[in-house]
Design an enzyme around this catalytic site. Structure first.
Site, PDB file in Angstrom:
ATOM      1  N   HIS A 216       0.840  -1.205   0.000  1.00 47.36           N
ATOM      2  CA  HIS A 216       0.000   0.000   0.000  1.00 47.36           C
ATOM      3  C   HIS A 216       0.870   1.248   0.000  1.00 47.36           C
ATOM      4  CE1 HIS A 216       0.551   0.830   4.370  1.00 47.36           C
ATOM      5  NE2 HIS A 216       0.427  -0.473   4.552  1.00 47.36           N
TER       6      HIS A 216
ATOM      7  N   ASP B 137      -0.213   4.356   1.107  1.00 46.31           N
ATOM      8  CA  ASP B 137      -0.592   5.373   2.095  1.00 46.31           C
ATOM      9  C   ASP B 137       0.110   5.133   3.431  1.00 46.31           C
ATOM     10  OD1 ASP B 137      -2.171   3.006   2.426  1.00 46.31           O
ATOM     11  OD2 ASP B 137      -3.560   4.137   3.703  1.00 46.31           O
TER      12      ASP B 137
ATOM     13  N   ASP C  97       6.436   1.103   7.403  1.00 47.27           N
ATOM     14  CA  ASP C  97       5.069   0.699   6.994  1.00 47.27           C
ATOM     15  C   ASP C  97       4.563   1.627   5.921  1.00 47.27           C
ATOM     16  OD1 ASP C  97       2.565  -0.459   6.912  1.00 47.27           O
ATOM     17  OD2 ASP C  97       1.898   0.387   8.809  1.00 47.27           O
TER      18      ASP C  97
ATOM     19  N   GLU D 225      -4.925   1.767   2.840  1.00 50.30           N
ATOM     20  CA  GLU D 225      -4.920   0.564   3.665  1.00 50.30           C
ATOM     21  C   GLU D 225      -5.072   0.905   5.135  1.00 50.30           C
ATOM     22  OE1 GLU D 225      -3.233  -2.721   6.137  1.00 50.30           O
ATOM     23  OE2 GLU D 225      -2.497  -0.658   5.984  1.00 50.30           O
ATOM     24  N   GLU D 226      -4.671   2.127   5.526  1.00 51.39           N
ATOM     25  CA  GLU D 226      -4.572   2.472   6.952  1.00 51.39           C
ATOM     26  C   GLU D 226      -5.882   2.995   7.529  1.00 51.39           C
ATOM     27  OE1 GLU D 226      -2.232   1.515   8.564  1.00 51.39           O
ATOM     28  OE2 GLU D 226      -0.308   1.676   7.530  1.00 51.39           O
TER      29      GLU D 226
ATOM     30  N   GLU E 134       4.102  -6.166   3.598  1.00 51.07           N
ATOM     31  CA  GLU E 134       3.990  -5.543   4.927  1.00 51.07           C
ATOM     32  C   GLU E 134       5.238  -5.895   5.748  1.00 51.07           C
ATOM     33  OE1 GLU E 134       1.782  -3.678   6.526  1.00 51.07           O
ATOM     34  OE2 GLU E 134      -0.043  -3.729   5.299  1.00 51.07           O
TER      35      GLU E 134
ATOM     36  N   HIS F  91       3.310   2.472  12.723  1.00 54.62           N
ATOM     37  CA  HIS F  91       2.434   3.470  13.350  1.00 54.62           C
ATOM     38  C   HIS F  91       3.082   4.149  14.545  1.00 54.62           C
ATOM     39  CE1 HIS F  91      -1.345   1.174  11.706  1.00 54.62           C
ATOM     40  NE2 HIS F  91      -0.354   1.222  10.849  1.00 54.62           N
TER      41      HIS F  91
END
Lengths: 359, 359
Positions: B76, B78, B102, B132-133, B161, B335
């Protein structure tokens, strides 16, 4: 802008229900009591047998006849916020509207007695005070006790909070604690790496569920304690094992316990947990062992009940003045949108007090 | 207004760490992926061995060499919101900044392979997708599976990932329920007239505290379930016995359970309580019984681990495509403000996949 309006005039020679209606129609939400206090002060100033004192929006009117005994009769002038329930409305024998029950019916009784009983058989201190419905820091009776404790001195006090026109003696104390559990955060997909603080609060709630209420009898009245979670909060995010949970607990305790004793009970009850006191107010003993209180209860007649909720009677109790709640209105209707009062109760309270002050 | 800027150009011939840095420095918080998707599309358009498709801000680049096998390699574009952690910063062998872990290291590997392996030994579908987030409704891979399922068809899928450059197979499912207790409101001064809903939640928490996690072994991998309260809320006011309490529970379940089986387990676990499902996503079996998956795990070498967290591999699994997680970066750093990635892991992932696609 509103046009400038003439000050509202209260007519203390009218009947007590009409006077209640006049008071209800002067909007007086807490912190907005200037107009009603001005009207009360102006109305009482017409009676030379009264000595007036004003502190903020709290009005004190005293007789000084040198009687052997002095009694305080008090009521607050403020209400909770307007909720589409003004002006007052009569329906059958009932007066509806904000403050009819809590507690302008009582205030009207006070004003009627102040105006029309110039030579009571005991000296009277009438107190109409501000800001009872909000944080205690603004409470007019609390401020008066600090600035002019001599104005609150008496052998006995009657607080005209709604009590269905019966004597409700004393009041229970109240305190609040935060019971806090802690843990360790972790992603909920790997929860075994953390410690769940909410799970740990299960034992706090289990103890509360098993709580057995004490019901002590004091001066012949059965009080009834209560220990309740009033809030619980915890959680970080939907995918995080939470590291903190707080259960907010309210303890209502009978007036034979001091605040310190009540706090000690709660701390022992939650032994092993982090307990932080957030709020506390003492109860008030019914004081029915005092002659003035017993005589008043006998004059009113009917059953004397214990007061479960906290009221400002505790402020008199703290000054060593026995105090009871006695006023028109069902206490369960206070703060309800549909609050109302039976006109007959207002009239009966006035008659009862008039008889007690004159015979 | 900002001056009009030339579109950012990505250089797919540079080394993979520099390319990661370029991607990190194109801010691409979820729902703001236009710029990065434009840059990715423009860069890939330069390579005639790729067939490009764009859906929203999701870019698909395919080889069509008629190989016996097709593999999807996806990532992803984003990131979670900026947290004072841009632009990228190199320090020793580590690249710091939002998205380094990430998962722009993985995206850089995908772009490098797409550009520089024109004749892979198996056909490849490279997917770089949006959103995705955030809530699944926006997820680019989910939208692609709906609009163009043929573009996701494959014998095997690799989701890049962060997995510390090891193969993490399958993923656990996740569901959330609200477990609700009810009671009856009352004033806390007369609490015996009500029923405390928060006290009733004690049994919910007690069961959670006694939960014993199942750890099933699937294809040789030990998964680890988890059942956790992630939030609790209740309370009306500081003087009211509350009539409702909600415990929000997250169940992370091993991929040998379907969503329906997982829900049934939770409902039985909280038997006697009101349980409402609020969210659910299936797990993904590791699929190591499939030849393509096993061959890939052998090519990577090192231990194969179970994936505990939920990832988009489940979307492939739902289409019957075995899928694994394999990408640079420590998943525990995702994150986090201080997220970073070892440059060596990005390089190693590129080398491993290049070798697997060319020998």
């Amino acid at each position: 802008m509103d046009p400038v309006q003439a000050p509202v005039r209260l007519d203390l020679t009218t009947d007590v229900v009409t006077l209640t209606e006049q008071l209800v129609n002067i909007e007086s939400v807490s912190r907005d009591e200037q107009e009603i206090a001005d009207a009360v002060e102006a109305a009482l100033a017409a009676y030379p047998h009264l000595t007036l004192t004003r502190r903020g929006h709290t009005i004190v009117a005293r007789t000084d006849l040198g009687r052997d005994e002095r009694v305080v009769i008090a009521g607050h002038l403020d209400t909770v916020p307007v909720n589409d329930n003004l002006p007052a409305r009569r329906e059958g024998g009932v007066l509806h509207g904000l403050g009819t029950c809590d507690m302008k019916g009582g205030d009207a009784v006070i004003l009627r007695l102040a105006a029309t009983v110039p030579e009571p058989n005991r000296d009277v201190t009438f107190i109409l005070y501000e800001a009872e419905e909000i944080e205690a820091v603004h409470n007019g009776l609390r401020l008066l006790a600090e600035s002019d404790p001599d104005l609150m001195a008496a052998d006995f006090a009657i607080l005209m909070e709604p009590s269905d026109a019966l004597v409700e003696a004393g009041c229970q104390g109240t305190l609040r604690v935060d019971v806090r559990t802690t843990g360790e955060r972790a992603h909920s997909a790997r929860s075994w790496r953390g410690v769940n603080a909410i799970h740990r609060a299960g034992e706090v709630l289990r103890r509360l569920e098993g709580y057995d209420a004490r019901r002590p009898v004091i001066d012949g009245l059965e009080y009834h304690e209560g220990l309740n979670a009033v809030a619980v909060r915890g959680g970080v995010a939907g995918n995080v094992v939470p590291d903190e949970c707080v259960v907010e607990v309210n303890f209502r305790f009978a007036p034979d316990r001091s605040e310190a004793e009540a706090e000690a009970f709660v701390r022992e009850f939650f032994d092993g947990f982090d307990v932080a006191l957030t709020d506390s107010a003492p109860g008030a003993l019914p004081g029915l062992d005092r002659p003035a209180a017993r005589a008043f209860a006998e004059a009113v007649g009917g059953p004397v009940k214990p007061k479960f909720g906290w009221t400002d009677v505790a402020r008199f109790s703290a000054l060593g003045v026995p105090a009871v709640n006695f006023g028109p209105g069902d206490p369960m209707l206070a703060h309800k949108q549909e609050e109302h009062v039976a006109m007959e109760q207002i009239e009966r309270c006035e008659q009862t007090l008039r008889r007690w002050l004159t015979t």
